[in-house]
Design an enzyme around this catalytic site. Structure first.
Site, PDB file in Angstrom:
ATOM      1  CG  ASP A  84      -0.116  -5.729   1.895  1.00 17.44           C
ATOM      2  OD1 ASP A  84      -0.881  -4.598   2.796  1.00 17.44           O
ATOM      3  OD2 ASP A  84       0.839  -4.946   1.574  1.00 17.44           O
ATOM      4  CG  MET A 129      -2.007  -0.667   1.446  1.00 16.06           C
ATOM      5  SD  MET A 129      -3.761  -1.195   2.238  1.00 16.06           S
ATOM      6  CE  MET A 129      -3.738   0.158   2.431  1.00 16.06           C
ATOM      7  CG  HIS A 130       0.854   3.282   1.864  1.00 14.21           C
ATOM      8  ND1 HIS A 130      -0.748   3.689   2.824  1.00 14.21           N
ATOM      9  CD2 HIS A 130       0.976   2.750   3.309  1.00 14.21           C
ATOM     10  CE1 HIS A 130      -1.380   2.783   3.762  1.00 14.21           C
ATOM     11  NE2 HIS A 130      -0.291   2.250   4.657  1.00 14.21           N
TER      12      HIS A 130
END
Length: 486
Positions: free
Chosen positions: A237, A80-81
Site C-alpha cells: 500500500d 501488507m504482512h
C-alpha cells in the site's frame, strides 16, 4: 486505453479508473470489517476481499462504461504482512492474520535465534505483524492447519490469484514477509528454512511495474472488458502510494495518515536501520528501495475515540475549529494495538494522561490528534538518526482531509506538509500507474511524476513548533509509563 488501480485496504477496497492522460474517470469504494476474536488478534475473511473487489469493479463500470470496457491493465495495491494460508486446491484454511495482529511475539524471538543474520538479510527486526512469525504461530498452535498448508500468499496476491489464477507477488509487498532477501530482491532460502518452509510455498516474484498475469477470460467477459486486462505486479500500500505521489527519486518523502501511519523516504540502495525498528523495503519500481517509520494506530485512533465518545469524527473535529491556540492540557499515547517504530512492542497500550475536572471532550479530541503527531515525531527522529533530515513531505490518507490535523502535524514535526487534490486517490492511483507501466514499458520517471494542480501547504509556525517541542518531552514520559505498564 484506460487503466484500473485496486487498493485492498484494511477498512475498505478502493478502485479507480484512469485514462491515458492520468485523469481519474471514476472511483468506487466498498467497506471491509476486521474481526478481533481474542486479545492481540486481528483477522479478515479473504472471501470478503474478492466480493468487495468485484463490487468495486462493477461500480467503476456503472460510472464510466465505455472507458471501463477499454481497460488494458489493472494494478493491485494491498495491506501488507497478512498471512493467507492455502491448501493444495488454493482454498483458504483459516482467516487471514492481518498486519496489526500481535499474537506472534514469541515466534519473532524464535526466528532470530534460528537465523542469526535475519536482520542483515531482511533489513528489519522480526515483528509480530510480519508474515513469517505468523506461520510459526500456526505451526505451534494450529498444527493441523500448518500441515495442510501448501501455499502462503499476502492479501493482494490472493486477490490476484482469484482474478487471474496466477500466484505472483511484487518485491515491495514481499519485503514485509521476513522471507525476502531485500538487498538481492529474491526469496531467502535461509529465512524460509527458519520457519519450516521452502520456495515451493512462495509465489513467483516480479517488480511492481512488470506484467503479472491476465484476468481469467470468463471473468473478463462477465465484467464486460473488450479483452482480459493485463495485471501489473503492483505494490504494497505505501509503495503504491509513493508511485502515485511521484516519490520515486532518492530523498523524496511522504506521510500517510491512514488507519496506520507511515513516514516514508525513498532510497537509491538498500539501507537497513533495523535496530531502531525502521523498515527497509524494496520499492515497487526496479532498483529502488525505501525506509519507513510505521505507527500502528494513526487515523484509527480518532475512529476509536469517536466510537467511545459516541460522536462522529467530523463532529469531533468540528468542535475544535480550524486552528488551536496551544497544545492540549491532556496527553494521549496512541498505542491501541502496540507500536512498531521505534519500540517494536505489540504489548504497548495507549491512554490519556493529565486529566482533571476541567477536562472536556474538546481537550481529549485535541490530545488524540497530538498524540498521533508525537508518534510521527518519534518515527521522524528514528529515520533522521545518523542520516540526512527530512525537510518536507507530501501527505495522503483519510486523516489528511483534516486541515487542523495537518496543521498540528506540521507544527509537531517542524516541517512543511503538502496536500495535493490529485493525490486523494492514493495507493489505488499508484496501482493504476503500475498497470500502465506493465502494459506500455514506459520509463517510470516519465509516468510517476509528482502531483500537479491544487495544493494546500501546511507550514509550521515558530511559536507553536516551540510549544509542541516542549510538550513532546512531557509526552515521552507518558509513553514510558505506557511501556512500563505492559
Amino acid at each position: 486505453m484506460t487503466y484500473i488501480g485496486i487498493d485492498l485496504g484494511t477498512s475498505s477496497i478502493k478502485a479507480v479508473l484512469v485514462d491515458g492522460r492520468q485523469n481519474v474517470l471514476a472511483t468506487a469504494v466498498r467497506d471491509l470489517t476486521v474481526d478481533r476474536p481474542a486479545l492481540l488478534w486481528s483477522e479478515q475473511n479473504p472471501a470478503d476481499w474478492i466480493s468487495a473487489a468485484l463490487a468495486a469493479l462493477h461500480g467503476l463500470r456503472d460510472a464510466s462504461p465505455e472507458a471501463f470496457r477499454r481497460c488494458a491493465g489493472i494494478g493491485l495495491s494491498g495491506q501488507m504482512h497478512g498471512a493467507v494460508l492455502l491448501d493444495e486446491r488454493d482454498r483458504p484454511l483459516r482467516p487471514c492474520m492481518l498486519w496489526n495482529d500481535g499474537r506472534a511475539a514469541a515466534e519473532c524471538t524464535e526466528i532470530e535465534a534460528a537465523e542469526p543474520d535475519s536482520r542483515e538479510i531482511t533489513g528489519n527486526i522480526a515483528m509480530p505483524g510480519f508474515t513469517a512469525p505468523k506461520l510459526l504461530w500456526v505451526r505451534r498452535h494450529e498444527p493441523d492447519i500448518f500441515q495442510q498448508t501448501r501455499r502462503v500468499l499476502l492479501p493482494k496476491a490472493y486477490l490476484r490469484l482469484a482474478l487471474t489464477g496466477e500466484a505472483i507477488e511484487d518485491m515491495s509487498d514481499a519485503s514485509g514477509t521476513l522471507w525476502l532477501d531485500v538487498g538481492r530482491r529474491d526469496w531467502s532460502d535461509r529465512m524460509l528454512d527458519a520457519t519450516g518452509l521452502d520456495r515451493s510455498f512462495m509465489p513467483e516474484l516480479v517488480e511492481g511495474s512488470q506484467p503479472a498475469g491476465r484476468m481469467r477470460a470468463e471473468l473478463s467477459r462477465e465484467l464486460g472488458f473488450d479483452a482480459p486486462p493485463l495485471f501489473a505486479g503492483g505494490g504494497g500500500d505505501n509503495a503504491a502510494g509513493a508511485v502515485g505521489l511521484g516519490a520515486v527519486a532518492p530523498g523524496t518523502s511522504f506521510l500517510s495518515l491512514g488507519t496506520s501511519g507511515v513516514l516514508w523516504r525513498t532510497t537509491e540502495r538498500f539501507e537497513p536501520r533495523a535496530d531502531s525498528a525502521v523498515h527497509a523495503f524494496c520499492h515497487a519500481l526496479p532498483n529502488r528501495w525505501h525506509q519507513m517509520s510505521v505507527h500502528l494506530s494513526a487515523a484509527a485512533s480518532l475512529s476509536w475515540w469517536a466510537s467511545v465518545s459516541g460522536q462522529a469524527e467530523i463532529a469531533l473535529l468540528g468542535e475544535l475549529g480550524q486552528l488551536t491556540e496551544r497544545p492540549s492540557s491532556v496527553l494521549f499515547t496512541p498505542y491501541l494495538s502496540g507500536e512498531r517504530t521505534p519500540y517494536n512492542d505489540p504489548q504497548m497500550r495507549g491512554g490519556f494522561a493529565r486529566l482533571g475536572y476541567e477536562t472536556d471532550r474538546k481537550a481529549m479530541t485535541q490530545a488524540v490528534l497530538e498524540g498521533v503527531a508525537f508518534a510521527f515525531r518519534e518515527g521522524k527522529n528514528a529515520l533522521e538518526a545518523d542520516a540526512l533530515p527530512i525537510a518536507e513531505a507530501m501527505v495522503i490518507g483519510g486523516g489528511s482531509r483534516s486541515d487542523l490535523w495537518l496543521s498540528i502535524l506540521a507544527d509537531v514535526l517542524d516541517m512543511p506538509l503538502s496536500r495535493y487534490r490529485q493525490a486523494e486517490t492514493g495507493a489505488a492511483f499508484g496501482a493504476a500507474r503500475l498497470a500502465r507501466l506493465a502494459c506500455s514499458g514506459e520509463d517510470p520517471e516519465a509516468v510517476c511524476t509528482p502531483p500537479s494542480g491544487d495544493v494546500d501547504i501546511f507550514a509550521p509556525r515558530a511559536a507553536r513548533a516551540a510549544a509542541y517541542s516542549e510538550r513532546y518531552e512531557i509526552w515521552r514520559r507518558a509513553t514510558e509509563v505506557s511501556r512500563s505498564l505492559c
